[in-house]
Write an enzyme that holds these catalytic residues in place. Sequence first.
Site, PDB file in Angstrom:
ATOM      1  N   ASP A   1     -23.249 -53.588 -18.507  1.00 38.85           N
ATOM      2  CA  ASP A   1     -23.124 -53.901 -19.925  1.00 38.85           C
ATOM      3  C   ASP A   1     -23.484 -55.346 -20.210  1.00 38.85           C
ATOM      4  O   ASP A   1     -22.795 -56.265 -19.763  1.00 38.85           O
ATOM      5  CB  ASP A   1     -21.690 -53.616 -20.366  1.00 38.85           C
ATOM      6  CG  ASP A   1     -21.466 -53.852 -21.844  1.00 38.85           C
ATOM      7  OD1 ASP A   1     -22.452 -53.986 -22.577  1.00 38.85           O
ATOM      8  OD2 ASP A   1     -20.299 -53.889 -22.273  1.00 38.85           O
TER       9      ASP A   1
ATOM     10  N   ASP B   1     -28.833 -55.861 -26.881  1.00 32.94           N
ATOM     11  CA  ASP B   1     -27.673 -55.204 -26.277  1.00 32.94           C
ATOM     12  C   ASP B   1     -28.087 -53.892 -25.621  1.00 32.94           C
ATOM     13  O   ASP B   1     -28.725 -53.045 -26.256  1.00 32.94           O
ATOM     14  CB  ASP B   1     -26.600 -54.951 -27.340  1.00 32.94           C
ATOM     15  CG  ASP B   1     -25.345 -54.343 -26.744  1.00 32.94           C
ATOM     16  OD1 ASP B   1     -24.902 -54.825 -25.686  1.00 32.94           O
ATOM     17  OD2 ASP B   1     -24.818 -53.392 -27.329  1.00 32.94           O
TER      18      ASP B   1
END
Length: 479
Positions: free
Chosen positions: A155, A359
């Site tokens: 992540d 992201d």
Amino acid sequence: MEGKSKLGLLFFSLTAIFLSHSTALEHQTLVLNPLPNPPTLSWPESLSETVQPDPTTSTDPNTLSVQLHHLDALSLNKTPSQLFNLRLQRDAVRVKTLSFIAAAAASPNRTARGGRVPVRGFSSSVVSGLAQGSGEYFTRLGVGTPPKYVYMVLDTGSDVVWLQCAPCKRCYSQTDPVFDPRKSGTFSTIPCGSPLCRKLDSPGCKARKTCLYQVSYGDGSFTFGDFSTETLTFRGTKVGRVALGCGHDNEGLFVGAAGLLGLGRGKLSFPTQTGVRFNKKFSYCLVDRSASSKPSSVVFGDSAVSRTARFTPLLANPKLDTFYYVELIGISVGGTRVRGITASLFKLDPAGNGGVILDSGTSVTRLTRVAYNSLRDAFRAGTSGLKRAPEFSLFDTCFDLSGKSEVKVPTVVLHFRNADVSLPATNYLIPVDSSGSFCFAFAGTMGGLSIIGNIQQQGFRVVYDLASSRVGFAPRGCA
């Protein structure tokens, strides 16, 4: 009469010029593929506790390469439509969480509702974590000595590495047995007063000796346990003394992965911790699963930097060091810059408001409302020949392409500072059901934070060169 004829000729000329410009849109062909079937997992590590280094990868100890799989592979007995709807649900939670983190960082006195700890610094950096399934891609790696293999979500919106550990006071259900640090020869707790412990914004102490970590999530989920160091093994390559949270008390809306490998910019992220070995460089390539059966991958080290990448500088948010901020200065549709989309709409101000982040865990790109409306209107104008379909979930521009095998659509280019990123058609017109509905894969947001999501990143090798404070995009980078 002569004046009227001149005016008529002028009007005709202007009309001809307008029509020639309006019909000269740049187009590309979109081959229409259905929603992908659930992916399957195939890791040799899952069959054995002992794995030799992969002979197909580099033997350079300063290079690391592993496969990535989409979270859908851990969701059993779901149809393609069910998986897509679950993805959109996770996406909504993810965007809300990231926006909240950014807003909270810009307003240091703001606290989460319900009396929870303030969401800032260390705690905020892992809020995205695994809550509600956030974080869309995971890998399989070994923890401890001998290595015990588990699934870990990667992540870019988080910093801290953590996983569930035995003995469990409370643990959520995961695919593999919970890691037991007592059976590892390399597990080590971190002393309370050590520099590593002090890097946590809200560290605790056990009997005034060993460091504890606690992360509270916006939805009430949390993880709590020993902050420690341990060896991680990636396809036979060992990385020693990685600081990670060993969670003995974990509760909330988590999914089957054992924990999280934080790839953010903060001081406790995996790229920062391993910066000396891997030169603070990593890259990933996320495969469009509707068009390819190749696995996605992530590479750490100098070989992560593609020679064909076009780079844009990373911006620093003085209030939040986790996210990867970039400067988006415009967008083109059909070869023409969209009026109304300017750099000022995406500006990151000194207080930490606004800005654009890359992201890996957000699926659909979100743009500030004014920018999105201008982009949407330009795309609609360039697709007037396609049959419209009803809105779907967060998508307000959809088309009925049933019965077709391919269509022509206007090109879309994201203009970053020093880097123009021309998107494949599959990165912005995507299938949303099994009956031929396709939607424009952007959305507007009422908040100030814009997010470049993973659908728009598909097929590019996205290079994070933290040593040079830049991010690059290499087209067709998954080969």
